[in-house]
Design a protein around this motif. Structure first.
Motif, PDB file in Angstrom:
ATOM      1  N   LEU A 233      29.325   6.747 -70.160  1.00 56.99           N
ATOM      2  CA  LEU A 233      30.748   7.054 -70.207  1.00 56.99           C
ATOM      3  C   LEU A 233      31.452   6.293 -69.099  1.00 56.99           C
ATOM      4  O   LEU A 233      30.976   6.271 -67.957  1.00 56.99           O
ATOM      5  CB  LEU A 233      30.986   8.557 -70.019  1.00 56.99           C
ATOM      6  N   ASP A 234      32.595   5.675 -69.424  1.00 55.07           N
ATOM      7  CA  ASP A 234      33.330   4.928 -68.405  1.00 55.07           C
ATOM      8  C   ASP A 234      34.149   5.872 -67.528  1.00 55.07           C
ATOM      9  O   ASP A 234      34.039   7.092 -67.646  1.00 55.07           O
ATOM     10  CB  ASP A 234      34.182   3.834 -69.040  1.00 55.07           C
TER      11      ASP A 234
ATOM     12  N   GLY B  48      37.100   6.784 -67.647  1.00 52.56           N
ATOM     13  CA  GLY B  48      37.986   7.674 -68.408  1.00 52.56           C
ATOM     14  C   GLY B  48      37.223   8.588 -69.343  1.00 52.56           C
ATOM     15  O   GLY B  48      37.798   9.176 -70.249  1.00 52.56           O
ATOM     16  N   ASP B  49      35.903   8.708 -69.128  1.00 52.22           N
ATOM     17  CA  ASP B  49      35.009   9.530 -69.957  1.00 52.22           C
ATOM     18  C   ASP B  49      34.973   9.088 -71.424  1.00 52.22           C
ATOM     19  O   ASP B  49      34.764   9.891 -72.317  1.00 52.22           O
ATOM     20  CB  ASP B  49      35.351  11.016 -69.857  1.00 52.22           C
ATOM     21  N   THR B  50      35.168   7.787 -71.664  1.00 50.20           N
ATOM     22  CA  THR B  50      35.064   7.214 -73.004  1.00 50.20           C
ATOM     23  C   THR B  50      33.659   6.663 -73.183  1.00 50.20           C
ATOM     24  O   THR B  50      33.153   5.941 -72.313  1.00 50.20           O
ATOM     25  CB  THR B  50      36.090   6.069 -73.183  1.00 50.20           C
ATOM     26  N   LEU B  51      33.030   6.979 -74.310  1.00 43.58           N
ATOM     27  CA  LEU B  51      31.697   6.477 -74.603  1.00 43.58           C
ATOM     28  C   LEU B  51      31.760   4.962 -74.803  1.00 43.58           C
ATOM     29  O   LEU B  51      32.519   4.481 -75.645  1.00 43.58           O
ATOM     30  CB  LEU B  51      31.134   7.151 -75.853  1.00 43.58           C
ATOM     31  N   ILE B  52      30.965   4.220 -74.044  1.00 46.76           N
ATOM     32  CA  ILE B  52      30.967   2.761 -74.180  1.00 46.76           C
ATOM     33  C   ILE B  52      29.649   2.230 -74.722  1.00 46.76           C
ATOM     34  O   ILE B  52      29.516   1.042 -74.973  1.00 46.76           O
ATOM     35  CB  ILE B  52      31.318   2.054 -72.854  1.00 46.76           C
TER      36      ILE B  52
ATOM     37  N   LYS C  72      27.659   8.603 -66.112  1.00 48.40           N
ATOM     38  CA  LYS C  72      29.075   8.335 -65.916  1.00 48.40           C
ATOM     39  C   LYS C  72      29.224   7.242 -64.858  1.00 48.40           C
ATOM     40  O   LYS C  72      28.621   7.327 -63.790  1.00 48.40           O
ATOM     41  CB  LYS C  72      29.809   9.604 -65.494  1.00 48.40           C
TER      42      LYS C  72
ATOM     43  N   GLY D  23      36.148   1.165 -65.753  1.00 53.02           N
ATOM     44  CA  GLY D  23      36.641   1.293 -67.117  1.00 53.02           C
ATOM     45  C   GLY D  23      36.007   0.269 -68.046  1.00 53.02           C
ATOM     46  O   GLY D  23      35.613  -0.818 -67.613  1.00 53.02           O
ATOM     47  N   ALA D  24      35.914   0.592 -69.318  1.00 56.48           N
ATOM     48  CA  ALA D  24      35.311  -0.310 -70.307  1.00 56.48           C
ATOM     49  C   ALA D  24      36.015  -1.656 -70.346  1.00 56.48           C
ATOM     50  O   ALA D  24      35.374  -2.691 -70.532  1.00 56.48           O
ATOM     51  CB  ALA D  24      35.342   0.343 -71.687  1.00 56.48           C
TER      52      ALA D  24
ATOM     53  N   ARG E 280      31.072  -3.291 -81.009  1.00 51.43           N
ATOM     54  CA  ARG E 280      31.437  -2.210 -81.927  1.00 51.43           C
ATOM     55  C   ARG E 280      31.015  -2.539 -83.358  1.00 51.43           C
ATOM     56  O   ARG E 280      30.497  -1.681 -84.073  1.00 51.43           O
ATOM     57  CB  ARG E 280      32.939  -1.944 -81.849  1.00 51.43           C
TER      58      ARG E 280
END
Length: 129
Positions: A18-19, A21-25, A95, A99-100, A111
């Motif tokens: 997780l980056d 911002g807690d976004t899965l990368i 974590k 950021g991604a 992706r």
């Protein structure tokens, strides 16, 4: 869990990342170690994320093909690396404090390959336990 008590195979490899911002990368697909010049044991230097790292981990003919396709789609054959010093929390997901968008090479190609190929592998969507 402290850094000196980690089992790399259980606590880091294949864990979701997780980056800031807690976004899965993605998942940790491989690891990079540095070898100190003084002959001491190798030191974990970076997490490698993405399809290029996954291809290198596969090895053999399939791994070389996978890495080549991922490299062509992403514009290079170097895996996305996150220095181990940027990991801020270890657990079911790792974590990181970046950021991604700040990770070069992590983009559309990752992706696309993840959705079309890796996502079809049985168990690919299970979270680390």
């Amino acid at each position: 869990m402290t850094m000196d008590s980690l089992d790399i195979g259980l606590d880091i490899l294949d864990r979701q990342v997780l980056d800031s911002g807690d976004t899965l990368i993605g998942k940790v697909d491989d690891l990079r170690f540095d070898e100190p010049e003084d002959g001491s044991p190798p030191v974990l230097a970076a997490l490698q994320i993405g399809q290029r790292a996954f291809g290198q981990r596969l090895g053999g003919r399939l791994g070389r093909w996978w890495t080549a396709v991922a490299g062509r789609l992403a514009g290079g054959a170097t895996p996305v690396e996150v220095p181990i010093a940027r990991v801020r929390e270890y657990g079911p997901a790792l974590k990181i404090d970046v950021g991604a968008q700040e990770l070069p090479g992590l983009g559309r190609a990752e992706r696309l390959l993840s959705r079309r190929f890796v996502g079809r592998i049985p168990g690919a969507h299970r979270e680390g336990e």
